[in-house]
Design an enzyme around this catalytic site. Structure first.
Site, PDB file in Angstrom:
ATOM      1  CE  LYS A 202      25.771 -12.619   3.015  1.00  0.00           C
ATOM      2  NZ  LYS A 202      26.978 -11.881   2.609  1.00  0.00           N
ATOM      3  CE  LYS A 256      23.249 -10.637   0.622  1.00  0.00           C
ATOM      4  NZ  LYS A 256      24.660 -10.355   0.669  1.00  0.00           N
TER       5      LYS A 256
HETATM    6  C1  PBG Z   1      29.732 -10.827   0.378  1.00  0.00           C
HETATM    7  C2  PBG Z   1      28.351 -10.560  -0.117  1.00  0.00           C
HETATM    8  C3  PBG Z   1      27.523 -11.438  -0.829  1.00  0.00           C
HETATM    9  C4  PBG Z   1      26.402 -10.682  -1.224  1.00  0.00           C
HETATM   10  C5  PBG Z   1      26.571  -9.401  -0.704  1.00  0.00           C
HETATM   11  N1  PBG Z   1      27.775  -9.343  -0.011  1.00  0.00           N
HETATM   12  C6  PBG Z   1      27.706 -12.828  -1.270  1.00  0.00           C
HETATM   13  C7  PBG Z   1      28.008 -13.887  -0.312  1.00  0.00           C
HETATM   14  O1  PBG Z   1      27.817 -13.775   0.901  1.00  0.00           O
HETATM   15  O2  PBG Z   1      28.496 -14.922  -0.797  1.00  0.00           O
HETATM   16  C8  PBG Z   1      25.268 -11.191  -2.073  1.00  0.00           C
HETATM   17  C9  PBG Z   1      24.502 -10.169  -2.853  1.00  0.00           C
HETATM   18  C10 PBG Z   1      23.651 -10.708  -3.946  1.00  0.00           C
HETATM   19  O3  PBG Z   1      23.517 -11.937  -4.149  1.00  0.00           O
HETATM   20  O4  PBG Z   1      23.055  -9.880  -4.660  1.00  0.00           O
HETATM   21  N2  PBG Z   1      29.895 -11.070   1.701  1.00  0.00           N
END
Ligand code: PBG
Length: 332
Positions: A202, A256
């Protein structure tokens, strides 16, 4: 693998593109409704469907409306949903105790969907950001996001979700050691069939902007997430993270954001062969929506083309806010 090719004109590669029937015969990848996981936002209250301004067509729903959405999704042939809580500033604390409250909105939604639509596969989000006063995925002590104390809290959060009936636990926090800790917590609690999909690769990404609006984290977040989410210049590091999480017991792994990271999806799938997912995140969704609303692109065709790109890159499935629209188009 390199196919043997006769020289022109024995070989004319256009021959296999001449009609839809022939193209269908030689098509290498397929996208189906079973590949989709639909992320939905749950909030408090009843009878509420509140639009998220930065994500046209996406809503924050009260638990009863999430259940209606789950019924509709099942009718459309969508097999899996992912539940994200929206939390207002008033419900955020430094200790994040709401995260493992069995009665928080996410856990109530999980139980309600299990009751009403038992065939739906339910995935969760494990991270403290939606309960944290400062919007971070972990506890903050003296300006630092601390790892090990956060992992203990994440285990409690995951167990509360499993107790509520979640099928797939989705740790999105990027702390070190959390997959092993959550797995052993689940085993000890007899949740031996509960799966873990690790957000293993991520990236610290500006593509999450609209999501942070959707969950109420935009105003809350202080600083950035670069000490735990990945540097988007890196690719080998993604493979190290995926390998580590698979060794710790992840059943599935995720990359992601999605579209700008198809190279990572491809490397992950070809290196490990494990069930691999991509998250087409909020910013990707909103860019397509905004351009379509301006009449600059064909929304439906771009949607399907972008989803097929994930399959071609090697992904088994995709988390996407387009899931209902795509399922309508794809049919059985
Ligand atoms: C939280 C999380 C995030 C997303 C999914 N879980 C945001 C972040 O890490 O700030 C993003 C999902 C999206 O942008 O559609 N940990």
């Amino acid at each position: 693998m390199r196919p043997q090719q006769a020289p022109f004109p024995a070989s004319r590669l256009r021959r296999t593109r001449q009609s839809e029937g022939v193209r269908a015969l030689v098509r290498e990848n397929a996208l189906s409704r079973g590949d989709l996981i639909w992320p939905v936002f749950v909030r408090s209250g009843a009878g509420i469907e509140e639009p998220v301004p930065s994500m046209p067509g996406v809503f924050r729903r009260s638990v009863d409306k999430v259940v209606d959405a789950a019924r509709e999704a099942a009718d459309l042939g969508i097999g899996a949903m992912c539940i994200f809580p929206y939390t207002g500033v008033e419900d955020r604390t430094e200790d994040c105790e709401g995260a493992w409250d069995p009665e928080n909105n996410a856990n109530r939604a999980i139980r309600a969907i299990r009751d009403a639509v038992p065939e739906m596969v339910i995935m969760t989000d494990v991270a403290l950001d939606t309960y944290n006063i400062n919007g971070h995925d972990g506890f903050v002590e003296d300006g630092t996001i601390v790892n090990d104390r956060t992992v203990e809290a994440l285990v409690k959060m995951a167990l509360a979700q499993a107790d509520a009936g979640a099928h797939i636990i989705g740790p999105s926090d990027m702390m070190d050691g959390r997959i092993a800790a959550i797995r052993s917590g689940l085993e000890e609690a007899d949740h031996t069939d509960v799966m873990i999909m690790s957000y293993a690769a991520k990236y610290a990404s500006a593509f999450y902007g609209p999501f942070r609006d959707a969950v109420g984290a935009s105003g809350a977040l202080t600083g950035d997430k670069k000490t735990y989410q990945m540097d988007y210049a890196n690719s080998n590091e993604a493979l190290r993270l995926i390998e580590r999480d698979l060794r710790e017991g992840a059943d599935m792994v995720m990359v992601k954001p999605g579209m700008p990271y198809l190279d990572i999806c491809h490397r992950v799938k070809s290196t490990f062969g494990a069930p691999t997912f991509a998250y087409q995140v909020s910013g990707e969704y909103s860019m397509i929506k905004a351009a379509a609303q301006n009449g600059w692109i064909d929304e439906q065709r771009i949607m399907i083309e972008s989803l097929m790109g994930f399959k071609r890159a090697g992904c088994d499935g995709i988390l996407t806010y387009f899931a209902p629209a795509a399922a309508r188009l794809l049919g059985a």
